[in-house]
Design a protein around this motif. Structure first.
Motif, PDB file in Angstrom:
ATOM      1  N   ASP A  53       0.874  -1.173   0.000  1.00 48.95           N
ATOM      2  CA  ASP A  53       0.000   0.000   0.000  1.00 48.95           C
ATOM      3  C   ASP A  53       0.916   1.230   0.000  1.00 48.95           C
ATOM      4  OD1 ASP A  53      -2.533  -1.376   0.157  1.00 48.95           O
ATOM      5  OD2 ASP A  53      -1.962  -1.913   2.198  1.00 48.95           O
ATOM      6  N   GLU A  56       2.081   3.350   3.051  1.00 49.41           N
ATOM      7  CA  GLU A  56       2.539   2.631   4.241  1.00 49.41           C
ATOM      8  C   GLU A  56       4.058   2.536   4.213  1.00 49.41           C
ATOM      9  OE1 GLU A  56       0.240  -0.977   4.580  1.00 49.41           O
ATOM     10  OE2 GLU A  56      -1.634   0.152   4.715  1.00 49.41           O
ATOM     11  N   HIS A  95      -2.750   5.342  -1.082  1.00 46.71           N
ATOM     12  CA  HIS A  95      -2.858   3.968  -0.619  1.00 46.71           C
ATOM     13  C   HIS A  95      -2.968   2.987  -1.794  1.00 46.71           C
ATOM     14  CE1 HIS A  95      -3.841   1.123   2.622  1.00 46.71           C
ATOM     15  NE2 HIS A  95      -4.762   0.620   1.825  1.00 46.71           N
ATOM     16  N   LYS A 103      -6.175  -1.985  -4.528  1.00 45.14           N
ATOM     17  CA  LYS A 103      -5.179  -2.358  -3.519  1.00 45.14           C
ATOM     18  C   LYS A 103      -4.376  -3.541  -4.031  1.00 45.14           C
ATOM     19  CE  LYS A 103      -6.088  -3.072   0.964  1.00 45.14           C
ATOM     20  NZ  LYS A 103      -5.218  -2.224   1.820  1.00 45.14           N
ATOM     21  N   HIS A 138       3.356  -4.192   6.282  1.00 45.34           N
ATOM     22  CA  HIS A 138       2.263  -3.220   6.150  1.00 45.34           C
ATOM     23  C   HIS A 138       2.196  -2.351   7.400  1.00 45.34           C
ATOM     24  CE1 HIS A 138      -0.205  -4.624   2.625  1.00 45.34           C
ATOM     25  NE2 HIS A 138       0.558  -5.688   2.793  1.00 45.34           N
ATOM     26  N   GLN A 139       1.184  -1.490   7.435  1.00 44.54           N
ATOM     27  CA  GLN A 139       0.802  -0.748   8.640  1.00 44.54           C
ATOM     28  C   GLN A 139      -0.672  -0.408   8.475  1.00 44.54           C
ATOM     29  OE1 GLN A 139       3.542   2.563   7.771  1.00 44.54           O
ATOM     30  NE2 GLN A 139       1.781   3.928   7.822  1.00 44.54           N
TER      31      GLN A 139
HETATM   32 ZN   LIG Z   1      -1.393  -2.267   4.028  1.00 48.01          ZN
END
Ligand SMILES: [Zn+2]
Length: 318
Positions: A53, A56, A95, A103, A138-139
């Protein structure tokens, strides 16, 4: 000789390069930044990637610190790294891939003749499937979130125990153990027999020092525990949530959150109030279930129905 894109390393060497995934609108080649670390001794292969993403960045911060500390002469096995997966989103600090509004982590295992995102997923999956273990860094996007590891294969998957073990070794302290949506790398790769976790390193705009440090320690734990590097790891109990409840705003206004991130909440505890601009309380929202206060929106202003926070539920430890 180990190759990933244009990076090539013989045993005891490392190299960086680019993994081609097509062209931009002006015809410039898109090459994802990659690194190959080929240990002097034989061993397993670890694949890591960041910025699936595009907003991130903590995972990029982790790789930036980990890779220069790796000495291929001292390592066993091979480490394959894609430093920035979602090229187009990263360029514009978004994102999702703006070329197709998708995504990356819904497109695995990808399609090399498909959409922009499907092609990037296919190219990175091609590298990932060469590995014995996968870390997809990720975050919680730009929301606020605890550091946690996600196990996404589902509890009935044959690799569930192996994925849980990897999460425990990474040691964020919290694990979300819940089958993920189709197209996640942490679902597609276990189907190929590769234990995979999705460390979620906090949530912030830009870089968060504490979460990056947790990620760096997690990677080195994995390297030691699985025999890539010397050293031992004492695993610690992880708090595991198997459910995840999301709360939206019942009215418009300004949200005042009550628990701190990571705090235990009981059913009926106040999670947040929605207030008007003069401090009047319009609505109070309480927890439907007990659990851990897991994730919250960053900005206080909400419209009716807008996302406010999440509670990890069905909590135990392992
Ligand atoms: Zn993510």
């Amino acid at each position: 000789m180990t190759t990933l894109g244009t990076a090539q390393a013989a045993p005891g060497e490392m190299d960086t390069g680019r993994l081609s995934v097509g062209e931009t609108r002006d015809g410039t080649e898109v090459g994802l930044p990659v690194a190959v670390i080929d240990g002097a001794d034989d061993g397993d292969t670890l694949y890591m990637q960041a910025a699936s993403d595009g907003d991130e960045l903590n995972g990029v911060g982790v790789l930036q610190r980990v890779v220069p500390q790796l000495d291929p002469a001292e390592l066993s096995g091979t480490i394959l790294v894609v430093g920035i997966v979602n090229y187009h989103a990263f360029q514009v600090a978004e994102h999702r891939n703006p070329i197709d509004d998708t995504k990356t982590n819904r497109a695995y295992p990808g399609d090399e003749t498909g959409t922009s995102t499907e092609r990037i997923a296919a190219a990175t999956f091609g590298a990932a499937r060469r590995a014995d273990l996968i870390l997809d860094l990720h975050q919680g996007s730009t929301s606020r979130m605890i550091d946690e590891c996600r196990v996404r294969c589902g509890k009935r998957h044959r690799l569930h125990d192996a994925c849980l073990e990897l999460a425990k070794v990474f040691d964020c302290g919290y694990v979300l153990d819940q089958k993920g949506p189709d197209g996640q790398l942490a679902r597609a790769a276990p189907d190929e027999g590769i234990p995979t976790i999705d460390p979620e390193l906090g949530g912030c705009v830009g870089w968060d020092e504490q979460s990056i440090q947790a990620g760096v320690e997690g990677v080195f734990n994995v390297l030691s525990y699985y025999g890539f590097a010397d050293g031992s790891v004492d695993t610690a109990p992880q708090t595991r949530a198997s459910g995840f409840e999301q709360y939206g705003a019942p009215a418009g206004g300004l949200v005042s959150l009550k628990p701190d991130l990571g705090q235990r909440v009981a059913r009926g505890d106040t999670l947040f109030e929605v207030t008007d601009p003069f401090g009047g309380v319009k609505e109070t929202v309480t927890a439907d279930s007990s659990g851990v206060f897991w994730r919250t929106r960053r900005l206080p202003q909400v419209a009716t129905g807008e996302y406010v926070c999440s509670v990890g539920t069905d909590v135990d430890s392992f």
